[in-house]
Design an enzyme around this catalytic site. Structure first.
Site, short mmCIF file in Angstrom:
data_model
loop_
_atom_site.label_atom_id
_atom_site.label_comp_id
_atom_site.label_asym_id
_atom_site.label_seq_id
_atom_site.Cartn_x
_atom_site.Cartn_y
_atom_site.Cartn_z
N ASP A 1 26.05 9.74 73.94
CA ASP A 1 27.49 9.97 73.93
C ASP A 1 28.22 8.90 74.74
OD1 ASP A 1 29.77 11.47 73.33
OD2 ASP A 1 28.71 13.35 73.70
N ASP B 1 34.10 15.68 66.56
CA ASP B 1 33.88 16.95 67.25
C ASP B 1 34.55 18.09 66.49
OD1 ASP B 1 32.30 16.11 69.29
OD2 ASP B 1 33.86 16.07 70.83
C1 GLA Z 1 31.08 15.18 73.34
C2 GLA Z 1 30.33 15.24 72.03
C3 GLA Z 1 29.92 16.66 71.74
C4 GLA Z 1 29.06 17.16 72.86
C5 GLA Z 1 29.78 17.05 74.18
C6 GLA Z 1 28.90 17.38 75.36
O1 GLA Z 1 32.31 15.81 73.27
O2 GLA Z 1 31.11 14.72 71.01
O3 GLA Z 1 29.23 16.73 70.51
O4 GLA Z 1 27.85 16.44 72.90
O5 GLA Z 1 30.29 15.73 74.38
O6 GLA Z 1 29.56 17.28 76.55
#
Ligand code: GLA
Length: 705
Positions: free
Chosen positions: A444, A508
């Site tokens: 990430d 997301d």
């Molecule tokens: C980001 C990612 C999510 C998840 C969160 C975890 O927002 O896009 O899919 O992994 O971090 O904190």
């Protein structure tokens, strides 16, 4: 030396002439057939001399120097402490590497600079351009920008690009091209949620199915610029380059700046034609994920448990996942350091003794014992102030002067150009990957870069090179390891990262209605098999909307499919449907991840069609989605494009994920199967069912004659 170079392949031609001792791209677009007489060509392209203008027509070439009378944006902006700001390059060498690849090297002896451009027409018809600039002088040359420009025909009329934000990536914006410069900049230090991914210029009315399109995309995961320029003399061009921060590139004697590659796509078959070339090219890479293995059905547990890590619950999830045919289980954020919430722990990539006192081994073993691979989340470029790493090395963050940059998601970015920081991250991640059997990491990148400085100098570029190196080194140390590039969803999706990562987390936003457009447009550039598409919970965590199982499942089929849902909440009948869906995905992924993606032009904006047609035209699967209530009581036809026009197809409805919710006394008769030619299916199509909004169906076509 020849003055004319014609690269032609896959229906695309690039014509470059060098009569003014500078490479001048005079055509990029449709294939030129027949002989091209150099003298006639030069006469044909020579511009008239209007009143009040340069006395002689100028061929400005790809470096677009002011010294050659060019008044639009030059390719190179820079100076040697204010001197040598104006350059005039003369062609020194032409290296014809193959019929499809050529390199031009030019020099300005006064400014003591050398530039080169390598032009490659790839088998897919994509054009790849790679520029570089070298300082031949003793004093530093400060480069402000190096843009790669391509000419557009005078008749281009419209432009299309993409914008977005967290949870709403890749939304199209289209408008008329007018005089002036249209500039899309990315300054997040990663490609970004609003990164256009591609900038298109279009002939009037170009659609998914028809018309000409010219697109450029910077293959780069840092700051970027995409431009369209129409100058008052009537030249229109399209360009892209890295956005350099002040002083980011200062070339010492004999130092070279190699610009990121610019990928340029031309299509005479609409946006779908452009998309196809982009997919074909990426699929030809040896390390493209589907050339290694089919894309496994993935369960990511983030939206199921968030930070609430509990072995019993996760084991239950693994059991449920195994039952429905999931092949990969990904443990997301929360397993390391003091990461019990999103305000601590980043930077400490050691298993948390609080939540996993016996380590992760028990969970990894459990997941593997039920037949799934194990995947794990990292966010290696980041650090929380509340972490052992930050307490020990507060100076390892990207920062300028004595300031601590503003917090963003309570975190800072590590300066990976710092050898200590790089090694710390590599070693900790490497240790985890060495201790456990981990097939996959989700990496990430949740904070944008601000004050991105390394030893006081702007360093976004260094940061991007460092993350590429990190991924490559991790993969080299762990053969077979796959990496998902995530940045709060789709904040780091670009043609640079495709060479280092295997999957992108597309957004997301797991709301199926939103994903209908996010997936549709992101997949113009990125092949669907690299885009994570998950079935989310009944009530979307992102929007609070409730969607049927079928709509969520049908929408999630068109990518590297998976789930992100607490399966322990799913009913028996839902689990059964999920199994049917996973079986269908597995049976069809060969086709879905290799065929030609077709989007089809809409006759009404309330619905859309998306499909994949096998290369040999033997079969296809389509999705028809009703996004909003139809304007008409009998919605417009579903046209199935991309099939072999002369062949006959058996076409029918398939319901591997259950039936869509409709409002009709009688369904369309073709549901049970009809035989029609590909030509008829594209021209006329099938009557659409009267679906409720936010519903989708799947249609299969199989060639029978
Ligand atoms: C980001 C990612 C999510 C998840 C969160 C975890 O927002 O896009 O899919 O992994 O971090 O904190």
């Amino acid at each position: 030396m020849a003055n004319l170079f014609h690269l032609t392949r896959a229906g695309v031609s690039v014509l470059i002439e060098t009569s003014a001792a500078t490479p001048n791209i005079v055509h990029w677009g449709r294939e030129l057939v027949g002989t091209i007489d150099e003298t006639s060509l030069l006469s044909a392209i020579q511009e008239p001399t209007p009143h009040c203008d340069f006395d002689d027509p100028q061929l400005v070439g790809i470096w677009r120097e002011n010294a050659r009378g060019f008044l639009g944006a030059p390719s190179i902006i820079g100076s040697r402490d204010g001197l040598d700001f104006s350059q005039h390059f003369s062609l020194r060498d032409v290296n014809q590497i193959s019929d499809f690849e050529i390199e031009f090297i030019s020099i300005d002896a006064d400014a003591e600079l050398e530039v080169s451009v390598r032009v490659s027409l790839l088998p897919s018809g994509l054009l790849e351009l790679q520029q570089s600039i070298t300082n031949l002088g003793l004093n530093d040359f400060k480069l402000d920008s190096l843009t790669t420009w391509l000419p557009l025909p005078d008749y281009v009329a419209e432009q299309l690009d993409f914008t977005g934000r967290w949870m709403n990536e890749r939304q199209p914006q289209r408008k008329q091209i007018q005089s002036g410069t249209w500039l899309r900049e990315g300054r997040e230090g990663r490609s970004g949620h609003d990164f256009t991914l591609i900038e298109f210029a279009l002939a009037k009315g170009t659609s998914f199915e028809n018309g000409e399109a010219w697109g450029v995309s910077l293959a780069w995961s840092g700051n970027s610029r995409h431009l369209i320029e129409r100058t008052p003399i009537g030249r229109t061009s399209i360009g892209a380059g890295e956005l350099l921060l002040a002083g980011e590139v200062i070339l010492g004697k004999e130092e070279t700046y190699a610009a990121p590659k610019v990928i340029a796509v031309y299509s005479s078959e609409g946006l779908d034609g452009a998309s196809h070339r982009l997919h074909v090219q990426q699929r030809s890479r040896a390390n493209h994920p589907t050339n290694i293995r089919p894309r496994p059905v993935t369960l990511n547990v983030w939206e199921a448990v968030y930070f609430d890590h509990d072995y019993a619950k996760l084991a239950e999830l693994a059991d449920a996942a195994a039952k429905i045919g999931v092949e990969r289980f990904v443990l997301d954020d929360g397993w390391f350091g003091a990461r019990r919430h999103d305000r601590a722990g980043l930077g400490d990539w050691v298993v948390s003794a609080d939540v996993w006192p016996e380590g992760l081994g028990k969970l990894v073993d459990k997941v593997k014992s039920v037949g799934l691979e194990f995947g794990l989340w990292f966010e290696g470029e980041m650090v929380n102030a509340d972490s052992d790493l930050y307490r020990a090395h507060p100076d390892w963050i990207l920062h300028s002067g004595g300031r601590v940059p503003p917090e963003f998601r309570t975190q800072q970015v590590l300066d990976l150009a710092h050898p200590g920081a790089f090694e710390h991250v590599f070693n900790q991640v490497n240790a985890i990957l060495s201790e456990y059997d981990i097939a996959y990491i989700k990496w990430d990148h949740n904070r944008v870069l601000t004050e991105a400085s390394h030893l006081g100098q702007a360093a976004v570029r260094k940061q991007v090179h460092a993350i590429y190196r990190m991924f490559d080194q991790l993969k080299a140390a762990h053969p077979g390891l796959e990496i998902e590039s995530c940045a709060s969803g789709g904040g780091r999706i670009d043609l640079g990262m495709v060479e280092h990562a295997d999957r992108f987390w597309t957004s997301d936003n797991n709301d199926a209605l939103e994903r209908q457009s996010i997936n549709r447009y992101t997949s113009i550039v990125i092949p669907p098999e690299m885009l994570g598409t998950h079935i989310g919970p009944t009530k979307a965590h992102s929007t609070g909307r409730t969607h049927s199982h079928t709509f969520r499942a049908v929408t999630a089929l068109w990518g590297h499919a998976g789930l992100e849902w607490d399966l322990t909440e799913a009913s028996e009948s839902e689990l059964e449907l999920l199994k049917g869906w996973a079986d269908y995905y597995k049976a069809k992924r060969g086709l879905l991840h290799s065929g030609r993606t077709v989007r089809g032009d809409q006759t009404e904006i309330e619905s859309q069609t998306y499909g994949v047609v096998a290369h040999d035209g033997s079969e296809a699967v389509y999705m028809y989605a009703a996004l909003r209530p139809s304007e008409f009581s009998r919605p417009a036809n579903i046209r199935l494009t991309g099939l072999d026009a002369d062949a006959t197809y058996e076409v029918k409805l398939v319901e591997p994920a259950g039936a869509a919710n409709a409002m009709q006394m009688l369904p369309p008769k073709w549901y049970a199967g009809v035989r029609m030619s590909g030509g008829l299916l594209a021209a006329m199509g099938l009557r659409a069912p009267v679906l409720r909004p936010e519903q989708a169906i799947l249609i299969e076509a199989k060639r029978v004659g």
